[in-house]
Design an enzyme around this catalytic site. Sequence first.
Site, short mmCIF file in Angstrom:
data_model
loop_
_atom_site.label_atom_id
_atom_site.label_comp_id
_atom_site.label_asym_id
_atom_site.label_seq_id
_atom_site.Cartn_x
_atom_site.Cartn_y
_atom_site.Cartn_z
N CYS A 153 0.82 -1.23 0.00
CA CYS A 153 0.00 0.00 0.00
C CYS A 153 0.85 1.27 0.00
O CYS A 153 0.32 2.37 -0.14
CB CYS A 153 -0.92 0.00 1.21
N ASP A 272 45.29 -26.33 13.94
CA ASP A 272 46.21 -26.80 14.97
C ASP A 272 47.37 -25.83 15.18
O ASP A 272 47.96 -25.78 16.26
CB ASP A 272 46.78 -28.17 14.59
N LYS A 282 50.61 -5.48 4.93
CA LYS A 282 50.97 -6.58 4.05
C LYS A 282 52.49 -6.71 3.99
O LYS A 282 53.19 -5.75 3.64
CB LYS A 282 50.42 -6.36 2.65
N PHE A 313 34.38 -33.30 17.56
CA PHE A 313 34.51 -33.93 16.24
C PHE A 313 35.99 -34.16 15.97
O PHE A 313 36.83 -33.29 16.24
CB PHE A 313 33.90 -33.05 15.15
N LYS A 333 40.40 -34.78 26.77
CA LYS A 333 39.69 -33.49 26.75
C LYS A 333 38.40 -33.53 27.59
O LYS A 333 37.61 -32.59 27.55
CB LYS A 333 39.38 -33.09 25.31
#
Length: 386
Positions: A153, A272, A282, A313, A333
């Site tokens: 609208c 890791d 840079k 995992f 762990k």
Amino acid sequence: MKNKNILLAVCGSISFYKAYEILSLLKKNGANVKVLLSDGVLKFATPVGFEALSDGVLTSFNESWTNGLDHISFSKNDLLIIAPASANSINKIANGIADNIFLQTILAASCPKIIAPAANNNMLDNPATIRNLKILNNDGFIIIEPITKTLACGDYGKGALNEPWLIVETAKRVLNQDEFYKDKKVIITGGPTTEKIDDARAITNHSSGKMAKALADSFYYAGADVLFISSIDFNAPYEIIKFNSSNELYNILNQQKVNSDDILVMCAAVSDFICANPKDGKIKKDQMGDKIELKLNIDILKNLNLNCKKIGFKMEMDAKNALNNAKDMLKNKNLDAVCLNILGDDIKFGSNETKISFITKDTVIQTSLAQKEIIASQITKLAKNI
């Protein structure tokens, strides 16, 4: 949603055309979908388009008690979705008004109900509509909030129908609720970490984040309060927090408030090693030399300050020692479970299929090779027993 019976009720809103997309998505997910059309929507559309996509259409013009096209037969489903829901229908439904076949069918429905409002923002902001939406919420309706944008609208406000994909995702959650996960927080991490060398270079890996996303979806469908911490952008109906580096991930995790029965699923592929001396700007090629000094990264799972159940995992390429390595991870762990996958001919980075060994202190459960969505669903069920 396979073989679930869903009734899609479409009101007379200008956003009626999005109902075609909702219907299509429901069918693609394997649901049986019937459509209920209000007299209002018939001013915009004919039943023919819905008939082509659905398993039947009921309107006030075709009700028949001889062939199942009646409001009682159409009311018997696993789920009712009212989308778009007009302000008029919202107010009538909340007060039990059933002065036409559309409303009679909704009143007769005893299944779970989702309602997605779409109307002019002033109509939705009217005290009567606000009051009646609260009534519907108290009556068990799941309300999918409209979106704020410029409306058809021309007014700007909160009144546009929410995204069809979000409505369908909510439907999946309603149909797959598991009482075990009600009010339980599940945190899933996913995607690769990006470790700075300088402002132009980084150390990362090939993780696609697909398994983590499938897990976040699965726990969400099961009814958990899901937080997805991801380095990859996804559309999702639950909260997502973005991270880049392992340090960012570690800090975000340690800021979370959890209970002992909540669950952390650590699916992110954490590097890791990280650069020992990351630089700003840079580094010039002739200043970099022929090697980059690395150092061992922090072990996030081992150092987390979260008192909850934890699932890790582990990705291995050495099939011979993989299981023993995963069991060592479980112990060292202090985890409740480890999901082990071994890269090989049938499991690769970025693939849509996987298989895992779900390892706990007392059991090792091996899944078959399947789509990651299926494996995620299996992990969601297995996680109930850790």
